[in-house]
Enzyme design. Structure first.
Site: not given
Ligand code: GLY
Length: 599
Positions: A409, A451
């Protein structure tokens, strides 16, 4: 010159490590070592001589008088500051940075992913924008399970089925429509230039692309995106030119939202999905809309915290963590002393258990946000805590509340000359997302479907466990840990904070804020400071080499804490602090290419 600086650095670190060992006069405790969330760092197998904390490095802050951009890449930060200097505000700069990162930092910057924006204008009014991806209409709860209801390995992580409907472009269109000052064409142009003229690869990015090449080829057998024509290794300094991405950005520049969610780009994306067995349709794209949500605002001591509500779990968890430790004298106990670490770990254990039980997309499930951050409720969470012994995670469940029915991220921070501030965390989820490159359009798709809780109790790629609240449903947003946050002091902007790192985002943001508020660090020292992480399950505390003194390790182990020293790093913070004299301290993480640029 670089080599010499590096060797001096290594020598200093070794010297400090030896000094640390002499100082305590004790043998370093025996702790397990593990690798964490960053794949490149894992593979580098960094030397693990024990450091003497508290800092990862002695990187110095960048100071600006008028504006500051802190991001994961020097080119993206430069783009942001150029926009500020051209008369753009913080939102203009943030939009330009989001698109620039999609070009210069393909591992996490994106137009094929999603994110969250926290915006505080210079009057103190706060806004949050949720441009998280959504499950496609054809998605269903058991889509990653076989006929025996077992998880099919990697189906939610690699390849066409792993992607949610991207939200980043609509998020930027919305942010700019509401708050932008420059034209849309102006804020898109720097990214187009970088795509068409090329960007010089950093060593880290070259390494990342080389390591991912076989995976790119496996998922995109008939394409050569992100590869040299002869498929040999990239070297630092070589130019990455992305013509198809440049064309896609031009369509977005000319047509706005429709340049991505309709027409040529949408057609190419839907065709890519069909080619690889994915399920995102043109209708899914057309129906995608980012959502303005009420910011989550609360206090920690006399500071105001402005952060992201669900669909992120990050804001709720951050406030829970801060309020859980608020009654304790962290400053008196000292940075990473055994008592400080112990209450922080125990808070993390309880908060991540709540996350798994209660958090999900608020458009689909009732998330009891107010109850979760209520001080009386949080007080009850300490009932089974005892300083003598670590609480056993097996005995910790999400809390009870009356009336309730259910690494990769990137983050960037911007402050403009008028004091408007933007905190954005945006993601493809894993590094280079699903590895699917949209043929003809040249951008990477996310693997955000991982997720979701793909099966109750089965951990995702970050080891996070979820339940019904975060089960897959068509059109639903998957839960996130991203925690873009802004802190106010005495009604004035104080800090803009955030980081990547999957499940460790929340705890890195938490420590970075406490380091400043409770331990008197500067913003840069706080970013440099070594960090640790606990997430309820698995029941262990991972920590950066040197984050704990030998004494802290011994005391925690004697109380039953399982400690695991990471061979890599935690957090890649990009933060800005407004100093009492009004200057801006840009603090970017020394752990990667992160760079602050100010003026
Ligand atoms: N993809 C990591 C998050 O959104 O926590």
């Amino acid at each position: 010159m670089k080599k010499v600086t590096l060797s001096i650095h290594c020598a200093i670190i070794l010297f400090l490590a030896l000094l640390g060992a002499c100082r305590t006069g004790q043998k370093a405790p025996d702790v397990r070592q593990s690798s964490g969330v960053y794949q490149y760092d894992n593979e580098k197998k960094q030397a693990v001589a024990r450091r003497a904390g508290p800092y990862f490095s002695d990187r110095q802050a960048v100071v600006g008088r008028s504006g500051m951009v802190a991001s994961a890449h020097p080119e993206a930060s430069r783009v942001g500051v150029d926009i500020l200097k051209a008369g753009g505000n913080a939102v203009d700069a943030a939009v330009a940075v989001q698109f620039a990162l999609a070009v210069v930092y393909p591992g996490a910057g994106n137009i094929g992913g999603g994110g969250f924006m926290v915006y505080r204008d210079n009057t103190g009014q706060a806004y949050t924008l949720d441009y998280r991806e959504k499950a496609p209409e054809k998605a269903h709860k058991d889509m990653y399970l076989d006929s025996a209801q077992n998880v099919i390995p990697r189906l939610s992580i690699t390849g066409h089925l792993a992607s949610g409907v991207p939200g980043s472009v609509d998020g930027m269109v919305e942010a700019h429509r509401r708050f932008g000052r420059l034209t849309w064409a102006q804020v898109l142009q720097p990214a187009i230039d970088l795509a068409e003229k090329g960007v010089a690869l950093t060593e880290r990015e070259a390494l990342g692309l080389n390591r991912t090449r076989s995976s790119f080829l496996a998922v995109n057998p008939d394409k050569r995106y992100f590869m040299k024509a002869d498929t040999t290794d990239w070297k630092a300094g070589e130019l990455l030119i992305q013509k198809d991405l440049g064309q896609t950005l031009r369509r977005i520049q000319q047509q706005g939202r429709a340049g991505f969610y309709e027409g040529e780009t949408a057609r190419l994306l839907a065709a890519e999905m069909q080619r690889g067995g994915g399920i995102i349709s043109e209708a899914d794209l057309k129906n995608y809309h980012a959502v303005w949500r009420d910011p989550l605002v609360d206090t920690y001591r006399n500071y105001k915290i402005i952060t992201m509500p669900p669909t992120s779990s990050g804001g709720v968890a951050l406030l829970q963590l801060m309020k859980l430790v608020e009654p304790y004298p962290l400053r008196r106990w000292g940075w990473n002393s055994d008592s400080t670490v112990q209450v922080m770990i125990e808070a993390e254990r309880r908060v991540y258990a709540d996350r798994a039980k209660f958090l999900g997309d608020p458009d689909f499930v009732k998330v009891p946000v107010a109850q979760l951050i209520d001080r009386n409720y949080l007080q009850t969470r300490w009932a089974d805590f005892n300083f003598a012994r670590a609480t056993d995670s097996r005995n910790v469940k999400g809390g009870n509340m009356p009336g309730y029915e259910s690494l990769e991220t990137t983050h960037f921070s911007v402050v403009d000359k008028d004091g408007n501030a933007v905190s954005i965390t945006t993601t493809l989820n894993g590094g280079y997302g699903s590895r699917v490159v949209v043929g003809g359009a040249g951008f990477l798709m996310n693997n955000e479907m991982d997720d979701f809780s793909i099966k109750p109790g089965v951990p995702n790629m970050f080891g996070l466990i979820g339940n019904q609240a975060n089960a897959i449903a068509p059109g639903k947003r998957m839960l996130s840990s991203m925690t873009p946050t802004i802190v106010e002091q005495d009604g004035k902007l104080y800090m803009v904070v955030g980081t990547p790192g999957g499940s460790t985002i929340i705890t890195s943001v938490y420590q970075t804020i406490l380091n400043v508020l409770d331990h008197g660090m500067t913003m840069q020292q706080s970013v440099n400071a070594l960090k640790f992480h606990h997430q309820w399950l698995p029941d262990k505390t991972t920590f950066e080499n040197g984050a704990f003194s030998d004494e802290t390790i011994q005391k925690l182990q004697s109380r039953g804490y399982v400690l695991e020293q990471l061979t890599n790093s935690l957090g890649r913070m990009d933060c800005i602090l407004r100093r009492p004299d009004g200057t801006l301290e840009g603090a970017s993480d020394p752990r990667a290419d992160n760079t602050s640029v100010g003026y």
